[in-house]
Design a protein around this motif. Structure first.
Motif, mmCIF file in Angstrom:
data_model
loop_
_atom_site.group_PDB
_atom_site.id
_atom_site.type_symbol
_atom_site.label_atom_id
_atom_site.label_comp_id
_atom_site.label_asym_id
_atom_site.label_seq_id
_atom_site.Cartn_x
_atom_site.Cartn_y
_atom_site.Cartn_z
ATOM 1 N N ALA A 75 0.869 -1.282 0.056
ATOM 2 C CA ALA A 75 0.167 -0.080 -0.016
ATOM 3 C C ALA A 75 1.067 1.147 -0.077
ATOM 4 O O ALA A 75 0.520 2.272 -0.564
ATOM 5 C CB ALA A 75 -1.028 -0.122 1.061
ATOM 6 N N ASP A 119 -8.982 -1.657 5.640
ATOM 7 C CA ASP A 119 -8.887 -0.358 4.675
ATOM 8 C C ASP A 119 -8.290 0.941 5.021
ATOM 9 O O ASP A 119 -7.702 1.518 4.481
ATOM 10 C CB ASP A 119 -10.604 -0.233 4.014
ATOM 11 C CG ASP A 119 -10.812 -1.387 3.111
ATOM 12 O OD1 ASP A 119 -10.176 -2.230 2.660
ATOM 13 O OD2 ASP A 119 -11.967 -1.507 3.011
ATOM 14 N N ASP A 156 1.967 1.519 -3.459
ATOM 15 C CA ASP A 156 1.054 2.214 -4.342
ATOM 16 C C ASP A 156 0.814 3.780 -4.199
ATOM 17 O O ASP A 156 0.638 4.533 -5.163
ATOM 18 C CB ASP A 156 -0.356 1.394 -4.227
ATOM 19 C CG ASP A 156 -0.175 0.302 -4.594
ATOM 20 O OD1 ASP A 156 0.464 -0.463 -5.492
ATOM 21 O OD2 ASP A 156 -1.144 -0.736 -4.121
ATOM 22 N N CYS A 166 -1.170 4.118 4.879
ATOM 23 C CA CYS A 166 -0.251 3.732 4.150
ATOM 24 C C CYS A 166 0.030 4.391 2.709
ATOM 25 O O CYS A 166 1.258 4.617 2.549
ATOM 26 C CB CYS A 166 0.121 2.158 3.959
ATOM 27 S SG CYS A 166 0.271 0.957 5.765
ATOM 28 N N SER A 167 -0.886 4.254 2.158
ATOM 29 C CA SER A 167 -0.849 5.102 0.771
ATOM 30 C C SER A 167 -0.583 6.302 1.022
ATOM 31 O O SER A 167 0.535 7.032 0.431
ATOM 32 C CB SER A 167 -2.207 4.862 0.010
ATOM 33 O OG SER A 167 -2.119 5.475 -1.246
ATOM 34 N N LYS A 219 -4.669 0.774 5.314
ATOM 35 C CA LYS A 219 -4.203 0.804 3.980
ATOM 36 C C LYS A 219 -4.143 2.135 3.221
ATOM 37 O O LYS A 219 -3.217 2.536 2.557
ATOM 38 C CB LYS A 219 -4.761 -0.219 3.021
ATOM 39 C CG LYS A 219 -4.400 -1.725 3.563
ATOM 40 C CD LYS A 219 -5.329 -2.454 2.318
ATOM 41 C CE LYS A 219 -4.824 -3.960 2.833
ATOM 42 N NZ LYS A 219 -5.678 -4.871 2.043
ATOM 43 N N GLU A 220 -5.075 2.747 3.635
ATOM 44 C CA GLU A 220 -5.326 4.450 3.109
ATOM 45 C C GLU A 220 -4.000 5.154 3.795
ATOM 46 O O GLU A 220 -3.495 6.139 3.118
ATOM 47 C CB GLU A 220 -6.684 4.896 3.387
ATOM 48 C CG GLU A 220 -6.666 6.159 2.867
ATOM 49 C CD GLU A 220 -6.869 6.304 1.400
ATOM 50 O OE1 GLU A 220 -6.403 7.351 0.838
ATOM 51 O OE2 GLU A 220 -7.278 5.385 0.576
#
Length: 141
Positions: A21, A126, A24, A132-133, A129-130
């Protein structure tokens, strides 16, 4: 164009999912990205990157993984001046003390963190992960 390394160690796959993530997010921000395990990264590679995100889960009594990740970290941390650096990782117990200790060690070693650290409890959801992005995008700037 910025070039980012995402360097991680993962035992269960949770920190690996976070690393993906992060990568990305850095790619979406326009960076060229390499994802490397701790065993693939060393001080000799630092100059090839504008930013580096390091990921390691909490191990044992809330500490960095001792056989591969921590020796790599000890070898590179003094060479990270001038780089955009961020930290992330997962944990299964405790309250994140390993991350606070790691962050303090980074700062005491002269590492300037470009964004807040990201922690995920167990498998990153989620929201994690956001985060991490977003961390990856910060490292890419």
């Amino acid at each position: 164009m910025s070039k980012v390394a995402v360097v991680y160690w993962s035992g269960s796959g949770n920190t690996q999912a976070m690393a993906e993530a992060v990568a990305d997010g850095a790619k979406k921000a326009g960076a060229e990205v390499d994802i490397l395990t701790a065993g693939e990264f060393g001080a000799d590679k630092i100059s090839g990157y504008t930013g580096i995100a390091f990921g390691c889960p909490a191990m044992g009594a809330e500490q960095l993984e001792e056989t591969e990740f921590e020796p790599m970290w000890e070898a590179v941390k003094s060479e990270l001046g001038g780089k955009r650096v961020a930290l992330f990782g997962s944990y299964g117990w405790g309250d994140g003390d390993w991350m606070r200790a790691w962050e303090a060690d980074a700062k005491d070693s002269g590492v300037s963190l470009c964004t807040e650290c990201v922690m995920a409890h167990e498998t990153p959801d989620d929201a994690a992960k956001e985060q991490c992005s977003d961390l990856g995008a910060s490292v890419a700037r």
